[in-house]
Design a protein around this motif. Structure first.
Motif, PDB file in Angstrom:
ATOM      1  N   THR A 153       0.648  -1.110  -0.119  1.00 39.85           N
ATOM      2  CA  THR A 153      -0.153   0.169  -0.534  1.00 39.85           C
ATOM      3  C   THR A 153       0.732   1.596  -0.030  1.00 39.85           C
ATOM      4  OG1 THR A 153       0.094   0.158   2.384  1.00 39.85           O
ATOM      5  CG2 THR A 153      -2.154  -0.668   1.602  1.00 39.85           C
ATOM      6  N   LEU A 154       0.597   2.274  -0.093  1.00 39.14           N
ATOM      7  CA  LEU A 154       0.909   3.429   0.072  1.00 39.14           C
ATOM      8  C   LEU A 154       0.265   4.351   0.898  1.00 39.14           C
ATOM      9  CD1 LEU A 154       0.890   4.662  -4.348  1.00 39.14           C
ATOM     10  CD2 LEU A 154       2.734   3.320  -2.499  1.00 39.14           C
ATOM     11  N   ASP A 155       1.009   5.423   1.572  1.00 36.06           N
ATOM     12  CA  ASP A 155       0.058   6.357   2.719  1.00 36.06           C
ATOM     13  C   ASP A 155       1.120   7.789   1.927  1.00 36.06           C
ATOM     14  OD1 ASP A 155      -0.466   7.541   5.180  1.00 36.06           O
ATOM     15  OD2 ASP A 155       1.425   7.196   6.102  1.00 36.06           O
ATOM     16  N   TYR A 156       0.242   7.922   2.038  1.00 36.61           N
ATOM     17  CA  TYR A 156       0.276  10.095   1.778  1.00 36.61           C
ATOM     18  C   TYR A 156      -0.266  10.751   1.847  1.00 36.61           C
ATOM     19  CZ  TYR A 156      -2.389   9.655  -2.537  1.00 36.61           C
ATOM     20  OH  TYR A 156      -2.781   9.290  -3.439  1.00 36.61           O
ATOM     21  N   PRO A 157      -0.545  12.225   2.011  1.00 32.07           N
ATOM     22  CA  PRO A 157      -1.951  13.091   2.850  1.00 32.07           C
ATOM     23  C   PRO A 157      -2.628  12.639   0.964  1.00 32.07           C
ATOM     24  CG  PRO A 157       0.580  14.265   2.780  1.00 32.07           C
ATOM     25  CD  PRO A 157       0.261  12.726   2.477  1.00 32.07           C
ATOM     26  N   GLN A 158      -3.904  12.330   1.239  1.00 34.94           N
ATOM     27  CA  GLN A 158      -4.738  12.220   0.030  1.00 34.94           C
ATOM     28  C   GLN A 158      -4.753  13.549  -0.280  1.00 34.94           C
ATOM     29  OE1 GLN A 158      -5.703   8.801  -1.318  1.00 34.94           O
ATOM     30  NE2 GLN A 158      -5.522  10.467  -2.595  1.00 34.94           N
ATOM     31  N   PRO A 159      -5.577  14.396   0.361  1.00 38.64           N
ATOM     32  CA  PRO A 159      -5.764  16.017  -0.089  1.00 38.64           C
ATOM     33  C   PRO A 159      -4.239  16.577  -1.298  1.00 38.64           C
ATOM     34  CG  PRO A 159      -5.614  15.730   2.600  1.00 38.64           C
ATOM     35  CD  PRO A 159      -5.247  14.771   1.978  1.00 38.64           C
ATOM     36  N   GLU A 160      -3.794  16.218  -1.003  1.00 41.91           N
ATOM     37  CA  GLU A 160      -1.944  16.618  -1.877  1.00 41.91           C
ATOM     38  C   GLU A 160      -1.837  16.164  -3.356  1.00 41.91           C
ATOM     39  OE1 GLU A 160       0.371  17.367   2.601  1.00 41.91           O
ATOM     40  OE2 GLU A 160       1.407  16.675   0.120  1.00 41.91           O
ATOM     41  N   MET A 161      -2.330  14.462  -3.345  1.00 40.11           N
ATOM     42  CA  MET A 161      -2.657  14.436  -4.890  1.00 40.11           C
ATOM     43  C   MET A 161      -3.978  13.173  -4.656  1.00 40.11           C
ATOM     44  SD  MET A 161       0.701  11.622  -6.265  1.00 40.11           S
ATOM     45  CE  MET A 161      -0.728  10.295  -5.803  1.00 40.11           C
ATOM     46  N   ARG A 199       7.145  16.195  -6.748  1.00 40.46           N
ATOM     47  CA  ARG A 199       5.641  16.914  -7.615  1.00 40.46           C
ATOM     48  C   ARG A 199       4.786  16.905  -6.742  1.00 40.46           C
ATOM     49  NH1 ARG A 199       3.554  12.426 -11.466  1.00 40.46           N
ATOM     50  NH2 ARG A 199       5.315  10.751 -10.533  1.00 40.46           N
ATOM     51  N   GLY A 200       5.850  17.182  -4.969  1.00 37.72           N
ATOM     52  CA  GLY A 200       5.108  18.053  -4.366  1.00 37.72           C
ATOM     53  C   GLY A 200       4.529  17.742  -2.673  1.00 37.72           C
ATOM     54  N   LEU A 201       4.808  16.198  -2.720  1.00 36.00           N
ATOM     55  CA  LEU A 201       3.954  15.196  -1.574  1.00 36.00           C
ATOM     56  C   LEU A 201       4.789  15.688  -0.303  1.00 36.00           C
ATOM     57  CD1 LEU A 201       3.072  12.291  -2.759  1.00 36.00           C
ATOM     58  CD2 LEU A 201       1.482  14.102  -2.683  1.00 36.00           C
ATOM     59  N   SER A 202       4.236  16.202   0.699  1.00 33.49           N
ATOM     60  CA  SER A 202       5.016  16.721   1.865  1.00 33.49           C
ATOM     61  C   SER A 202       5.793  15.164   2.589  1.00 33.49           C
ATOM     62  CB  SER A 202       4.062  16.894   3.351  1.00 33.49           C
ATOM     63  OG  SER A 202       3.022  16.423   3.410  1.00 33.49           O
ATOM     64  N   ARG A 203       4.888  13.995   2.431  1.00 31.50           N
ATOM     65  CA  ARG A 203       5.678  12.870   2.619  1.00 31.50           C
ATOM     66  C   ARG A 203       4.652  11.989   1.793  1.00 31.50           C
ATOM     67  NH1 ARG A 203       1.960  10.012   5.442  1.00 31.50           N
ATOM     68  NH2 ARG A 203      -0.280  11.233   5.997  1.00 31.50           N
ATOM     69  N   PHE A 204       5.540  10.425   1.697  1.00 31.18           N
ATOM     70  CA  PHE A 204       5.532   9.753   1.024  1.00 31.18           C
ATOM     71  C   PHE A 204       6.303   8.390   1.161  1.00 31.18           C
ATOM     72  CE2 PHE A 204       5.411   6.791  -2.731  1.00 31.18           C
ATOM     73  CZ  PHE A 204       4.634   7.254  -3.548  1.00 31.18           C
ATOM     74  N   ALA A 205       5.276   6.550   1.390  1.00 30.69           N
ATOM     75  CA  ALA A 205       5.517   6.432   1.974  1.00 30.69           C
ATOM     76  C   ALA A 205       5.245   4.827   1.144  1.00 30.69           C
ATOM     77  CB  ALA A 205       5.542   5.525   3.897  1.00 30.69           C
ATOM     78  N   GLU A 206       6.073   3.257   1.466  1.00 31.67           N
ATOM     79  CA  GLU A 206       5.098   2.351   0.230  1.00 31.67           C
ATOM     80  C   GLU A 206       5.488   1.068   1.649  1.00 31.67           C
ATOM     81  OE1 GLU A 206       5.533  -0.357  -3.925  1.00 31.67           O
ATOM     82  OE2 GLU A 206       7.088   0.830  -2.742  1.00 31.67           O
ATOM     83  N   GLU A 207       3.766   0.917   2.033  1.00 31.40           N
ATOM     84  CA  GLU A 207       4.093   0.029   2.620  1.00 31.40           C
ATOM     85  C   GLU A 207       3.722  -1.449   2.767  1.00 31.40           C
ATOM     86  OE1 GLU A 207       2.868   2.449   6.787  1.00 31.40           O
ATOM     87  OE2 GLU A 207       1.084   1.927   5.573  1.00 31.40           O
ATOM     88  N   ALA A 208       4.875  -2.610   3.292  1.00 34.84           N
ATOM     89  CA  ALA A 208       4.266  -3.634   3.083  1.00 34.84           C
ATOM     90  C   ALA A 208       3.643  -4.546   4.235  1.00 34.84           C
ATOM     91  CB  ALA A 208       5.623  -4.271   2.639  1.00 34.84           C
TER      92      ALA A 208
END
Length: 213
Positions: A153-161, A199-208
């Motif tokens: 999965t991905l975890d990032y602030p949804q309003p940012e993208m 591209r402007g995301l304040s944070r971005f993580a890929e999780e397993a």
């Protein structure tokens, strides 16, 4: 998000979600799933992923489900494979070659035998929030008791993208798979050099995650 959205993405070759190699997280975390060669493996919304061929080297039965016939045909043609093609009616077609079977049609209406293991890299995160519970319930209904799911999965602030791919938080995963044993295998936090961060995301993580049914 309807089927036409995904048909148009494949028709226009807007498939940034496709990886040109086997997903490193599949290779890294598959041992944690504790599989045997005889375990059947499901890859929902498989596209033309090379993960299917990697899994087929380790398992006798790998099943993909994919909406786009462009994606399914590309999977076989790009690998110079010639599958057996069978029309199943109701707009569904089955492609078979050795260990790999791909059902081309709607995930929610595709009927398959119960599965031992699921590998989901690009299905749950392709679903907008209103569809995710329906997807998880359908997926769990396809898995045998004692089955396992390797979920990326991905975890990032949804309003940012705008998705897809969508952010799916740990809280939502725990809600969607309530009653299952959920183990966090990895959280890979991207630094500022990552394309998504640039591209402007304040944070971005890929999780397993390992989900035991």
């Amino acid at each position: 998000m309807d089927a036409e959205f995904w048909h148009s993405r494949w028709a226009e070759n807007r498939i940034g979600f496709h990886l040109n190699d086997v997903n490193p997280k599949l290779i890294k975390h598959w041992p944690a799933v504790s599989t045997s060669r005889d375990d059947s493996v499901l890859v929902p919304m498989c596209g033309k992923s090379l993960d299917m061929t990697w899994l087929a080297e380790k398992h006798n039965k790998v099943i993909g489900i994919e909406l786009s016939d462009i994606a399914v045909r590309a999977f076989f043609s790009e690998l110079f494979y010639i599958p057996t093609v069978t029309s199943l009616g109701n707009g569904q077609t089955m492609y078979e070659l050795d260990e790999i079977t791909i059902y081309c049609g709607d995930f929610f209406s595709t009927q398959i035998d119960p599965i031992d293991v699921v590998y989901d890299r690009a299905a749950l995160i392709a679903m907008p929030e209103p569809m995710r519970l329906m997807y998880a319930e359908r997926l769990l209904s396809m898995v045998k008791a004692g089955g396992r799911i390797l979920l990326i999965t991905l975890d990032y602030p949804q309003p940012e993208m705008d998705g897809p791919p969508f952010s799916v938080t740990q809280n939502e995963i725990e809600m969607l798979f309530k009653g299952c044993k959920i183990t966090a295998l990895e959280r890979d936090e991207a630094d500022e050099s990552h394309p998504r961060r640039q591209r402007g995301l304040s944070r971005f993580a890929e999780e397993a995650w390992l989900i035991e049914v």
